[in-house]
Write a protein that holds these residues in place. Structure first.
Motif, PDB file in Angstrom:
ATOM      1  N   SER A  77       0.829  -1.206   0.000  1.00  0.00           N
ATOM      2  CA  SER A  77       0.000   0.000   0.000  1.00  0.00           C
ATOM      3  C   SER A  77       0.864   1.257   0.000  1.00  0.00           C
ATOM      4  N   TYR A  78       0.522   2.186  -0.863  1.00  0.00           N
ATOM      5  CA  TYR A  78       1.166   3.486  -1.053  1.00  0.00           C
ATOM      6  C   TYR A  78       2.691   3.389  -1.091  1.00  0.00           C
ATOM      7  N   GLY A  79       3.204   2.269  -1.595  1.00  0.00           N
ATOM      8  CA  GLY A  79       4.650   2.054  -1.609  1.00  0.00           C
ATOM      9  C   GLY A  79       5.402   3.114  -2.391  1.00  0.00           C
ATOM     10  N   ALA A  80       4.830   3.538  -3.515  1.00  0.00           N
ATOM     11  CA  ALA A  80       5.516   4.520  -4.351  1.00  0.00           C
ATOM     12  C   ALA A  80       5.568   5.892  -3.705  1.00  0.00           C
ATOM     13  N   GLU A  81       4.675   6.176  -2.773  1.00  0.00           N
ATOM     14  CA  GLU A  81       4.597   7.499  -2.156  1.00  0.00           C
ATOM     15  C   GLU A  81       5.211   7.545  -0.766  1.00  0.00           C
ATOM     16  N   ALA A  82       5.593   6.398  -0.219  1.00  0.00           N
ATOM     17  CA  ALA A  82       6.137   6.350   1.134  1.00  0.00           C
ATOM     18  C   ALA A  82       7.576   6.856   1.168  1.00  0.00           C
ATOM     19  N   ASP A  83       7.985   7.301   2.343  1.00  0.00           N
ATOM     20  CA  ASP A  83       9.366   7.742   2.562  1.00  0.00           C
ATOM     21  C   ASP A  83      10.234   6.626   3.110  1.00  0.00           C
ATOM     22  N   GLY A  84       9.614   5.528   3.482  1.00  0.00           N
ATOM     23  CA  GLY A  84      10.333   4.383   4.005  1.00  0.00           C
ATOM     24  C   GLY A  84       9.395   3.206   4.097  1.00  0.00           C
ATOM     25  N   VAL A  85       9.954   2.005   4.287  1.00  0.00           N
ATOM     26  CA  VAL A  85       9.137   0.805   4.347  1.00  0.00           C
ATOM     27  C   VAL A  85       9.773  -0.192   5.302  1.00  0.00           C
ATOM     28  N   LEU A  86       8.917  -0.873   6.089  1.00  0.00           N
ATOM     29  CA  LEU A  86       9.366  -1.958   6.959  1.00  0.00           C
ATOM     30  C   LEU A  86       9.017  -3.272   6.283  1.00  0.00           C
ATOM     31  N   VAL A  87      10.021  -4.131   6.113  1.00  0.00           N
ATOM     32  CA  VAL A  87       9.909  -5.324   5.268  1.00  0.00           C
ATOM     33  C   VAL A  87      10.186  -6.579   6.086  1.00  0.00           C
ATOM     34  N   ASP A 103      19.266 -19.506   4.880  1.00  0.00           N
ATOM     35  CA  ASP A 103      19.084 -20.877   5.351  1.00  0.00           C
ATOM     36  C   ASP A 103      17.969 -21.010   6.385  1.00  0.00           C
ATOM     37  N   SER A 104      17.360 -19.902   6.767  1.00  0.00           N
ATOM     38  CA  SER A 104      16.332 -19.922   7.816  1.00  0.00           C
ATOM     39  C   SER A 104      15.017 -20.487   7.295  1.00  0.00           C
ATOM     40  N   GLN A 105      14.205 -20.996   8.233  1.00  0.00           N
ATOM     41  CA  GLN A 105      12.861 -21.448   7.907  1.00  0.00           C
ATOM     42  C   GLN A 105      11.971 -20.250   7.561  1.00  0.00           C
ATOM     43  N   PRO A 106      10.908 -20.459   6.779  1.00  0.00           N
ATOM     44  CA  PRO A 106      10.019 -19.344   6.401  1.00  0.00           C
ATOM     45  C   PRO A 106       9.472 -18.559   7.590  1.00  0.00           C
ATOM     46  N   SER A 107       9.275 -19.224   8.738  1.00  0.00           N
ATOM     47  CA  SER A 107       8.701 -18.552   9.908  1.00  0.00           C
ATOM     48  C   SER A 107       9.743 -17.854  10.773  1.00  0.00           C
ATOM     49  N   ASP A 108      11.035 -18.065  10.478  1.00  0.00           N
ATOM     50  CA  ASP A 108      12.105 -17.394  11.241  1.00  0.00           C
ATOM     51  C   ASP A 108      12.365 -16.047  10.582  1.00  0.00           C
ATOM     52  N   GLN A 109      11.565 -15.054  10.981  1.00  0.00           N
ATOM     53  CA  GLN A 109      11.536 -13.772  10.270  1.00  0.00           C
ATOM     54  C   GLN A 109      12.124 -12.633  11.096  1.00  0.00           C
ATOM     55  N   VAL A 110      12.615 -11.651  10.365  1.00  0.00           N
ATOM     56  CA  VAL A 110      13.021 -10.378  10.948  1.00  0.00           C
ATOM     57  C   VAL A 110      12.318  -9.266  10.177  1.00  0.00           C
ATOM     58  N   LEU A 111      12.404  -8.069  10.726  1.00  0.00           N
ATOM     59  CA  LEU A 111      11.826  -6.891  10.083  1.00  0.00           C
ATOM     60  C   LEU A 111      12.957  -5.915   9.805  1.00  0.00           C
ATOM     61  N   VAL A 112      12.984  -5.407   8.576  1.00  0.00           N
ATOM     62  CA  VAL A 112      14.054  -4.506   8.146  1.00  0.00           C
ATOM     63  C   VAL A 112      13.451  -3.151   7.789  1.00  0.00           C
TER      64      VAL A 112
END
Length: 400
Positions: free
Chosen positions: A163-173, A180-189
Protein backbone atom coordinates in the motif's frame (compact mmCIF):
# COMPACT_ATOMS: atom_id res chain seq x y z
CA UNK A 1 1.21 13.13 -10.34
CA UNK A 2 -0.32 15.82 -8.18
CA UNK A 3 2.20 18.14 -6.58
CA UNK A 4 1.29 19.60 -3.20
CA UNK A 5 3.45 22.16 -1.43
CA UNK A 6 4.38 20.87 2.02
CA UNK A 7 5.13 23.54 4.63
CA UNK A 8 8.30 23.41 6.68
CA UNK A 9 7.23 21.26 9.63
CA UNK A 10 10.44 21.14 11.59
CA UNK A 11 10.03 24.64 13.02
CA UNK A 12 6.37 24.23 14.01
CA UNK A 13 5.42 23.45 17.60
CA UNK A 14 1.69 22.75 17.65
CA UNK A 15 -0.04 23.41 20.97
CA UNK A 16 -3.35 21.79 20.10
CA UNK A 17 -4.14 18.19 20.97
CA UNK A 18 -3.68 15.81 17.99
CA UNK A 19 -7.45 15.29 17.71
CA UNK A 20 -7.96 19.03 17.23
CA UNK A 21 -5.34 19.13 14.49
CA UNK A 22 -6.86 15.99 12.98
CA UNK A 23 -10.09 17.86 12.30
CA UNK A 24 -8.18 20.15 9.93
CA UNK A 25 -6.59 17.15 8.21
CA UNK A 26 -9.98 15.45 7.94
CA UNK A 27 -11.39 18.56 6.25
CA UNK A 28 -8.65 18.35 3.61
CA UNK A 29 -9.35 14.65 3.17
CA UNK A 30 -13.09 15.24 2.73
CA UNK A 31 -12.54 17.92 0.09
CA UNK A 32 -10.64 15.57 -2.19
CA UNK A 33 -12.12 12.16 -1.26
CA UNK A 34 -14.31 11.81 -4.36
CA UNK A 35 -11.41 12.63 -6.68
CA UNK A 36 -9.06 10.26 -4.85
CA UNK A 37 -11.62 7.48 -5.23
CA UNK A 38 -12.49 8.25 -8.85
CA UNK A 39 -8.89 8.43 -10.04
CA UNK A 40 -7.49 5.77 -7.67
CA UNK A 41 -4.76 8.22 -6.72
CA UNK A 42 -2.81 8.82 -3.54
CA UNK A 43 -4.47 11.43 -1.26
CA UNK A 44 -1.64 13.98 -1.52
CA UNK A 45 -3.70 16.76 0.06
CA UNK A 46 -4.49 14.71 3.16
CA UNK A 47 -0.86 13.95 3.83
CA UNK A 48 0.35 17.44 3.05
CA UNK A 49 -2.05 18.54 5.80
CA UNK A 50 -0.97 15.67 8.08
CA UNK A 51 2.65 16.78 7.71
CA UNK A 52 1.76 20.42 8.28
CA UNK A 53 -0.06 19.53 11.50
CA UNK A 54 2.57 16.94 12.50
CA UNK A 55 0.19 14.03 12.87
CA UNK A 56 2.58 11.45 11.43
CA UNK A 57 4.74 11.67 14.56
CA UNK A 58 1.94 11.96 17.11
CA UNK A 59 2.83 8.65 18.82
CA UNK A 60 6.53 9.38 19.18
CA UNK A 61 7.62 10.47 22.69
CA UNK A 62 8.18 14.16 23.31
CA UNK A 63 11.89 13.69 23.95
CA UNK A 64 12.30 12.41 20.38
CA UNK A 65 10.23 15.22 18.90
CA UNK A 66 6.70 13.83 18.85
CA UNK A 67 3.51 14.39 20.84
CA UNK A 68 3.67 11.31 23.06
CA UNK A 69 0.07 10.54 22.12
CA UNK A 70 -1.65 7.27 23.03
CA UNK A 71 -2.94 4.45 20.86
CA UNK A 72 -6.47 5.53 21.77
CA UNK A 73 -5.66 8.98 20.34
CA UNK A 74 -4.53 7.35 17.10
CA UNK A 75 -7.70 5.25 16.87
CA UNK A 76 -9.75 8.44 17.31
CA UNK A 77 -7.85 10.10 14.44
CA UNK A 78 -8.41 7.01 12.27
CA UNK A 79 -12.13 7.33 13.00
CA UNK A 80 -12.16 11.03 12.14
CA UNK A 81 -10.29 10.51 8.89
CA UNK A 82 -12.48 7.52 8.05
CA UNK A 83 -15.57 9.70 8.16
CA UNK A 84 -13.98 11.86 5.45
CA UNK A 85 -11.95 9.49 3.26
CA UNK A 86 -11.49 5.78 3.84
CA UNK A 87 -8.27 5.58 1.84
CA UNK A 88 -6.66 8.45 3.74
CA UNK A 89 -7.63 6.87 7.04
CA UNK A 90 -6.29 3.43 6.10
CA UNK A 91 -2.94 4.88 4.98
CA UNK A 92 -2.69 6.80 8.25
CA UNK A 93 -3.50 3.64 10.21
CA UNK A 94 -0.89 1.56 8.38
CA UNK A 95 1.75 4.21 9.00
CA UNK A 96 1.03 4.29 12.73
CA UNK A 97 1.37 0.50 12.95
CA UNK A 98 4.95 0.86 11.73
CA UNK A 99 5.61 3.65 14.25
CA UNK A 100 4.42 1.50 17.15
CA UNK A 101 6.69 -1.33 15.99
CA UNK A 102 9.72 0.97 15.91
CA UNK A 103 8.87 2.41 19.32
CA UNK A 104 8.29 -0.92 21.01
CA UNK A 105 10.80 -3.22 19.34
CA UNK A 106 13.78 -1.00 18.51
CA UNK A 107 13.97 1.00 21.73
CA UNK A 108 17.66 0.21 22.23
CA UNK A 109 18.75 0.52 18.59
CA UNK A 110 20.60 3.77 17.88
CA UNK A 111 19.85 3.48 14.15
CA UNK A 112 16.10 3.19 14.67
CA UNK A 113 15.99 5.87 17.34
CA UNK A 114 17.59 8.23 14.85
CA UNK A 115 14.98 7.17 12.30
CA UNK A 116 12.24 8.15 14.75
CA UNK A 117 13.88 11.57 15.18
CA UNK A 118 13.91 11.92 11.39
CA UNK A 119 10.23 10.95 11.32
CA UNK A 120 9.44 13.84 13.65
CA UNK A 121 11.66 16.37 11.90
CA UNK A 122 10.70 15.47 8.33
CA UNK A 123 7.26 13.92 8.94
CA UNK A 124 8.21 10.73 7.12
CA UNK A 125 5.48 8.37 5.93
CA UNK A 126 6.19 4.65 6.50
CA UNK A 127 4.72 1.78 4.51
CA UNK A 128 4.81 -1.96 5.16
CA UNK A 129 5.69 -5.00 3.07
CA UNK A 130 4.68 -8.29 4.71
CA UNK A 131 3.07 -10.38 1.94
CA UNK A 132 4.70 -12.22 -0.94
CA UNK A 133 3.52 -14.05 -4.02
CA UNK A 134 5.36 -17.21 -2.98
CA UNK A 135 3.65 -17.47 0.44
CA UNK A 136 0.06 -16.92 -0.69
CA UNK A 137 -0.37 -13.81 1.41
CA UNK A 138 0.51 -15.51 4.72
CA UNK A 139 2.14 -12.85 6.88
CA UNK A 140 3.93 -15.25 9.24
CA UNK A 141 6.07 -16.77 6.49
CA UNK A 142 8.63 -15.20 4.20
CA UNK A 143 10.27 -16.41 1.01
CA UNK A 144 12.82 -13.62 0.69
CA UNK A 145 15.82 -13.54 3.02
CA UNK A 146 18.32 -11.07 4.43
CA UNK A 147 21.73 -11.62 2.86
CA UNK A 148 24.71 -10.19 4.75
CA UNK A 149 28.04 -9.07 3.43
CA UNK A 150 30.16 -7.83 6.30
CA UNK A 151 28.34 -4.91 7.91
CA UNK A 152 25.96 -4.58 4.94
CA UNK A 153 22.79 -6.47 4.11
CA UNK A 154 20.39 -6.77 1.17
CA UNK A 155 17.16 -8.49 0.15
CA UNK A 156 14.82 -8.86 -2.83
CA UNK A 157 11.08 -9.25 -2.16
CA UNK A 158 8.21 -9.87 -4.60
CA UNK A 159 5.47 -8.02 -2.76
CA UNK A 160 2.05 -8.68 -4.29
CA UNK A 161 0.56 -5.77 -2.33
CA UNK A 162 2.40 -2.76 -0.92
CA UNK A 163 0.00 0.00 0.00
CA UNK A 164 1.17 3.49 -1.05
CA UNK A 165 4.65 2.05 -1.61
CA UNK A 166 5.52 4.52 -4.35
CA UNK A 167 4.60 7.50 -2.16
CA UNK A 168 6.14 6.35 1.13
CA UNK A 169 9.37 7.74 2.56
CA UNK A 170 10.33 4.38 4.01
CA UNK A 171 9.14 0.80 4.35
CA UNK A 172 9.37 -1.96 6.96
CA UNK A 173 9.91 -5.32 5.27
CA UNK A 174 9.58 -8.88 6.61
CA UNK A 175 12.15 -11.44 5.49
CA UNK A 176 13.76 -14.67 6.63
CA UNK A 177 16.64 -14.06 9.02
CA UNK A 178 19.14 -15.75 6.67
CA UNK A 179 18.92 -17.62 3.36
CA UNK A 180 19.08 -20.88 5.35
CA UNK A 181 16.33 -19.92 7.82
CA UNK A 182 12.86 -21.45 7.91
CA UNK A 183 10.02 -19.34 6.40
CA UNK A 184 8.70 -18.55 9.91
CA UNK A 185 12.11 -17.39 11.24
CA UNK A 186 11.54 -13.77 10.27
CA UNK A 187 13.02 -10.38 10.95
CA UNK A 188 11.83 -6.89 10.08
CA UNK A 189 14.05 -4.51 8.15
CA UNK A 190 13.60 -0.73 8.01
CA UNK A 191 14.50 0.91 4.71
CA UNK A 192 14.31 4.60 3.82
CA UNK A 193 14.15 6.10 0.35
CA UNK A 194 17.52 5.73 -1.28
CA UNK A 195 18.00 2.28 0.29
CA UNK A 196 15.61 0.53 -2.10
CA UNK A 197 14.08 0.57 -5.56
CA UNK A 198 10.62 -0.59 -6.61
CA UNK A 199 9.62 -2.31 -9.84
CA UNK A 200 5.85 -2.46 -10.41
CA UNK A 201 4.54 -6.00 -10.96
CA UNK A 202 0.79 -5.55 -10.36
CA UNK A 203 -1.71 -2.69 -10.76
CA UNK A 204 -4.34 -1.54 -8.26
CA UNK A 205 -7.79 -1.16 -9.82
CA UNK A 206 -10.32 -2.18 -7.20
CA UNK A 207 -13.88 -1.65 -6.08
CA UNK A 208 -12.97 0.39 -3.02
CA UNK A 209 -10.04 1.72 -0.99
CA UNK A 210 -8.76 2.90 -4.33
CA UNK A 211 -6.60 5.70 -2.97
CA UNK A 212 -4.44 3.33 -0.91
CA UNK A 213 -2.66 2.55 -4.21
CA UNK A 214 -1.83 -0.96 -2.99
CA UNK A 215 0.23 -1.85 -6.04
CA UNK A 216 2.46 -4.91 -6.24
CA UNK A 217 6.22 -4.34 -6.45
CA UNK A 218 9.49 -6.16 -6.54
CA UNK A 219 11.51 -4.43 -3.83
CA UNK A 220 15.30 -4.50 -3.99
CA UNK A 221 16.85 -3.06 -0.87
CA UNK A 222 20.27 -2.79 0.67
CA UNK A 223 21.67 -0.99 3.69
CA UNK A 224 23.49 -1.26 6.96
CA UNK A 225 23.08 -4.39 9.05
CA UNK A 226 21.81 -2.22 11.92
CA UNK A 227 18.64 -1.52 9.92
CA UNK A 228 17.36 -4.98 10.88
CA UNK A 229 15.19 -4.58 13.98
CA UNK A 230 16.81 -6.27 16.99
CA UNK A 231 13.69 -8.20 18.01
CA UNK A 232 12.38 -11.14 15.96
CA UNK A 233 9.16 -10.83 14.00
CA UNK A 234 7.90 -13.78 16.04
CA UNK A 235 7.58 -11.30 18.94
CA UNK A 236 6.70 -8.22 16.88
CA UNK A 237 3.69 -9.86 15.22
CA UNK A 238 1.63 -10.71 18.34
CA UNK A 239 2.77 -7.81 20.51
CA UNK A 240 2.32 -5.00 17.98
CA UNK A 241 1.34 -5.93 14.45
CA UNK A 242 -1.86 -7.79 15.31
CA UNK A 243 -3.30 -5.57 18.06
CA UNK A 244 -2.39 -2.21 16.54
CA UNK A 245 -3.52 -3.22 13.07
CA UNK A 246 -6.87 -4.49 14.30
CA UNK A 247 -7.46 -1.50 16.57
CA UNK A 248 -6.58 1.14 13.99
CA UNK A 249 -8.30 -0.64 11.10
CA UNK A 250 -11.41 -0.96 13.26
CA UNK A 251 -11.24 2.79 13.87
CA UNK A 252 -11.07 3.37 10.11
CA UNK A 253 -14.04 1.11 9.33
CA UNK A 254 -16.05 2.61 12.17
CA UNK A 255 -15.32 6.07 10.79
CA UNK A 256 -16.45 5.05 7.31
CA UNK A 257 -19.66 3.68 8.81
CA UNK A 258 -20.16 6.86 10.84
CA UNK A 259 -19.75 8.95 7.68
CA UNK A 260 -22.49 6.91 5.99
CA UNK A 261 -24.77 7.22 9.03
CA UNK A 262 -24.27 10.99 9.07
CA UNK A 263 -25.49 11.18 5.47
CA UNK A 264 -28.44 8.92 6.24
CA UNK A 265 -29.35 11.10 9.22
CA UNK A 266 -29.33 14.24 7.08
CA UNK A 267 -31.46 12.48 4.47
CA UNK A 268 -34.08 11.33 6.97
CA UNK A 269 -34.16 14.74 8.69
CA UNK A 270 -34.71 16.40 5.33
CA UNK A 271 -37.57 14.02 4.58
CA UNK A 272 -39.14 14.67 7.97
CA UNK A 273 -39.33 18.41 7.26
CA UNK A 274 -41.26 18.01 4.02
CA UNK A 275 -44.85 19.38 4.27
CA UNK A 276 -46.27 16.19 2.79
CA UNK A 277 -44.70 14.02 5.48
CA UNK A 278 -47.60 13.01 7.74
CA UNK A 279 -45.91 9.86 9.04
CA UNK A 280 -42.41 8.89 10.04
CA UNK A 281 -39.85 9.89 7.43
CA UNK A 282 -38.95 7.20 4.89
CA UNK A 283 -35.94 5.25 6.02
CA UNK A 284 -36.34 6.16 9.69
CA UNK A 285 -36.34 2.54 10.86
CA UNK A 286 -33.22 1.79 8.80
CA UNK A 287 -31.53 4.84 10.30
CA UNK A 288 -32.37 3.53 13.77
CA UNK A 289 -30.72 0.21 12.88
CA UNK A 290 -27.68 2.02 11.51
CA UNK A 291 -27.25 4.13 14.63
CA UNK A 292 -27.77 1.10 16.86
CA UNK A 293 -25.07 -0.95 15.12
CA UNK A 294 -22.73 2.05 15.01
CA UNK A 295 -23.10 2.46 18.77
CA UNK A 296 -22.29 -1.23 19.30
CA UNK A 297 -19.26 -0.94 17.01
CA UNK A 298 -17.90 2.11 18.82
CA UNK A 299 -18.39 0.40 22.16
CA UNK A 300 -16.54 -2.77 21.14
CA UNK A 301 -13.60 -0.76 19.81
CA UNK A 302 -13.41 1.39 22.94
CA UNK A 303 -13.38 -1.77 25.08
CA UNK A 304 -10.63 -3.33 22.95
CA UNK A 305 -8.50 -0.18 23.12
CA UNK A 306 -8.78 -0.19 26.92
CA UNK A 307 -7.83 -3.87 26.97
CA UNK A 308 -4.74 -3.18 24.87
CA UNK A 309 -3.62 -0.19 26.91
CA UNK A 310 -4.01 -2.18 30.14
CA UNK A 311 -1.78 -4.94 28.73
CA UNK A 312 0.61 -2.81 26.67
CA UNK A 313 3.50 -2.80 29.14
CA UNK A 314 3.50 -6.57 29.66
CA UNK A 315 4.68 -8.70 26.73
CA UNK A 316 3.30 -11.89 28.25
CA UNK A 317 -0.20 -10.44 28.44
CA UNK A 318 -0.02 -9.25 24.83
CA UNK A 319 0.97 -12.72 23.67
CA UNK A 320 -1.60 -14.53 25.83
CA UNK A 321 -4.04 -16.71 23.89
CA UNK A 322 -7.15 -14.95 25.18
CA UNK A 323 -5.78 -11.50 24.33
CA UNK A 324 -4.75 -12.56 20.82
CA UNK A 325 -8.13 -14.21 20.25
CA UNK A 326 -9.87 -11.04 21.41
CA UNK A 327 -7.90 -8.87 18.98
CA UNK A 328 -8.56 -11.25 16.10
CA UNK A 329 -12.27 -11.37 16.88
CA UNK A 330 -12.32 -7.58 17.14
CA UNK A 331 -11.22 -7.42 13.50
CA UNK A 332 -13.96 -9.83 12.41
CA UNK A 333 -16.66 -8.17 14.50
CA UNK A 334 -15.67 -4.63 13.46
CA UNK A 335 -15.65 -5.45 9.77
CA UNK A 336 -19.01 -7.21 9.87
CA UNK A 337 -20.68 -4.52 11.99
CA UNK A 338 -19.27 -1.74 9.81
CA UNK A 339 -20.65 -3.37 6.66
CA UNK A 340 -24.01 -3.90 8.38
CA UNK A 341 -24.09 -0.26 9.46
CA UNK A 342 -23.35 1.11 5.99
CA UNK A 343 -25.94 -1.20 4.45
CA UNK A 344 -28.56 0.15 6.87
CA UNK A 345 -27.51 3.70 5.99
CA UNK A 346 -27.93 2.83 2.31
CA UNK A 347 -31.43 1.52 2.95
CA UNK A 348 -32.27 4.68 4.89
CA UNK A 349 -31.21 6.85 1.96
CA UNK A 350 -32.76 4.65 -0.72
CA UNK A 351 -32.01 5.64 -4.28
CA UNK A 352 -30.27 8.83 -3.09
CA UNK A 353 -27.78 6.67 -1.24
CA UNK A 354 -27.39 4.27 -4.16
CA UNK A 355 -26.42 7.02 -6.56
CA UNK A 356 -22.77 7.85 -7.14
CA UNK A 357 -23.54 11.57 -7.05
CA UNK A 358 -25.41 13.81 -4.68
CA UNK A 359 -25.04 14.79 -1.05
CA UNK A 360 -26.63 11.57 0.26
CA UNK A 361 -24.61 9.05 -1.75
CA UNK A 362 -23.01 6.32 0.36
CA UNK A 363 -21.65 4.40 -2.63
CA UNK A 364 -18.01 5.18 -1.81
CA UNK A 365 -18.54 4.31 1.85
CA UNK A 366 -20.00 0.93 0.90
CA UNK A 367 -17.27 0.10 -1.60
CA UNK A 368 -14.57 1.07 0.89
CA UNK A 369 -16.04 -0.78 3.85
CA UNK A 370 -16.54 -4.00 1.86
CA UNK A 371 -12.75 -4.35 1.84
CA UNK A 372 -12.80 -4.90 5.60
CA UNK A 373 -13.85 -8.55 5.61
CA UNK A 374 -11.31 -9.61 2.97
CA UNK A 375 -8.37 -7.56 4.24
CA UNK A 376 -6.92 -10.61 5.99
CA UNK A 377 -9.92 -12.77 5.24
CA UNK A 378 -12.37 -13.15 8.11
CA UNK A 379 -12.83 -16.86 7.43
CA UNK A 380 -9.08 -17.44 7.75
CA UNK A 381 -9.05 -15.58 11.09
CA UNK A 382 -12.07 -17.50 12.42
CA UNK A 383 -10.57 -20.83 11.41
CA UNK A 384 -7.21 -20.08 13.02
CA UNK A 385 -8.84 -18.75 16.21
CA UNK A 386 -11.26 -21.65 16.67
CA UNK A 387 -8.73 -24.08 18.16
CA UNK A 388 -7.53 -21.60 20.79
CA UNK A 389 -11.10 -20.75 21.84
CA UNK A 390 -11.69 -24.42 22.69
CA UNK A 391 -9.43 -23.87 25.69
CA UNK A 392 -11.89 -21.46 27.31
CA UNK A 393 -15.19 -22.11 29.05
CA UNK A 394 -18.31 -20.20 28.10
CA UNK A 395 -18.62 -17.33 30.65
CA UNK A 396 -21.15 -17.87 33.42
CA UNK A 397 -21.74 -14.13 34.02
CA UNK A 398 -22.07 -11.00 31.90
CA UNK A 399 -19.13 -9.46 33.76
CA UNK A 400 -16.04 -11.44 34.74
Amino acid sequence: MTTVEVPDTAAQTPAAHPSARARLVAAAAAEHAAEVDRDARFPFETFAAARQHRLLSMLVPVDLGGDGASVSDVVDVCYMLGMSCGSSAMIFAMHQIQVVILLRHAEHSAWHQQLLRRLCEEQLLFASSTTENQTGGVVRASACAVERDGSRMSLVKNATVMSYGAEADGVLVTARRTPDSQPSDQVLVAFVKGDYELEKIKEWDTMGMRGTCSTGFTLRGCGDGDQVLPESYERIHPQSMVPIAHLTWSGVWCGIAAGAVARARRFVRKGATQPSSAQAAPGASHLTRAMMSLRALRGSIASAVASYENAAMEADRLEAIDFQAGMNLLKVNSSELAIETVMSALQACGLSGYRNDGEFSVARHLRDVLSSSIMINNERILASTASSLLLFEVPSRVRD
